[in-house]
Design a protein around this motif. Structure first.
Motif: not given
Length: 346
Positions: A122-127, A141-146, A151-155, A183-187
């Protein structure tokens, strides 16, 4: 809107953990224990004297988008006990159907369980897809996925080794090779949530909520309903007609309008409730860190200037403004993951 509120993404992912055992440093242990070992050795933020003295910090503090992050192993769902039932109604239903499973506490009810253990993140992140830009009020929805993928790529870029140690026990992670793969895996592991993890509003937030026009919605439903009732009574007890129209037809049309108005009012209320709240004026992580820094530096200044003459206070405060630049979120500021920044010269 699920996942998004006050300009933040409330990210939740569930990664299935492999069944069985593995060898880890020569010891045979379960994959679940391997995940737990990786989590227990993960440094936490410097939030106490012990963690400050350790010299270590949470790897999530290496980026400036994470407000809160939590990882844990979910072995199974919690059993909350039997579903409550009405004893009398259950007994009567049992007599009528010959099945007294609901009324007889000696007979087990259906119990939900997970097919495997899961690693919950679980993470609370800036959108946002770039640190420091303005928080959005709403996102598609598409922007949320982006945002989630960014964020996943930065992690992966900032704490890839720790992520490999944690997720290596999860199903399918062996295919992850780079930031895009993570990023694909977390998605694929992403689940929607409607539960925010924080509240940064600093004033009265009642004006931020999307108020329903209750009177207007009520009138839209009640007016055709009254016409329906009156037309029904007219058709039942009188020979009255309106411009030669049979009251039965008026009743049917008004009844249909009542049903349509009720359906539209319910849909409007649901859509209104799904709207995310707008971000607060200082909700982004750079602003939060700057606020913590300014609070501490100003407290230090106030303590140092106790009893000083007005001329010195004026001079020192001017120097303090030049050094600390309160309006500049980029710096000087507090580092992520620490409870206090080092005291400056001013």
């Amino acid at each position: 809107m699920p996942d998004l509120d006050t300009g933040h993404i409330f990210l939740t992912t569930l990664a299935p953990i492999k069944d069985g055992t593995c060898l880890d440093d020569g010891y045979r242990l379960s994959w679940r224990q391997k995940v737990r070992n990786a989590l227990v050795t993960l440094p936490v933020a410097q939030q106490s004297p012990a963690t400050v003295n350790s010299g270590l910090n949470s790897p999530f503090a290496r980026n400036r988008r994470t407000h809160l992050a939590r990882m844990f192993v979910l072995d199974d769902v919690v059993y909350n006990g039997r579903e409550p039932t009405n004893a009398v109604a259950g007994a009567l239903k049992g007599l009528a159907t010959g099945n007294d499973a609901e009324s007889n506490p000696a007979l087990p009810q259906h119990t939900d369980y997970l097919n495997c253990a899961y690693l919950v993140f679980c993470a609370d992140i800036d959108a946002v897809t770039e640190t420091g830009i303005a928080l959005p009020t709403t996102l598609s929805k598409a922007d949320q996925e982006r945002v989630r993928r960014s964020y996943a790529e930065e992690l992966w870029t900032t704490m890839g080794e720790e992520l490999k140690a944690i997720y290596s026990a999860c199903v399918g992670f062996e295919k992850v090779r780079d930031a895009k793969g993570f990023a694909d895996y977390l998605e694929a592991c992403h689940v929607e949530t409607t539960m925010p993890f924080h509240d940064y509003y600093i004033g009265d937030i009642t004006g931020a909520f999307h108020r329903l026009p209750v009177k207007a919605l009520g009138a839209a439903v009640v007016v055709p309903l009254i016409v329906t009732v009156l037309a029904f009574l007219a058709a039942l007890f009188t020979q009255w007609s309106l411009w030669g129209i049979n009251p039965v037809w008026i009743m049917l049309v008004a009844g249909a309008l009542t049903g349509l108005a009720f359906w539209m009012a319910v849909r409007f209320a649901i859509r209104n409730g799904e709207k995310p709240l707008p971000p607060g004026p200082y909700d982004d992580l750079p602003s939060v860190l700057k606020a913590l820094y300014v609070q501490q530096r100003f407290s230090d200044l106030a303590i140092d200037l106790q009893g000083a003459p007005p001329e010195d206070i004026h001079t020192r405060f001017g120097q303090w403004l030049e050094v600390n630049r309160p309006a500049d979120r980029s710096g000087p500021t507090q580092a992520p993951g620490v409870i206090r920044s080092p005291k400056g010269a001013i």
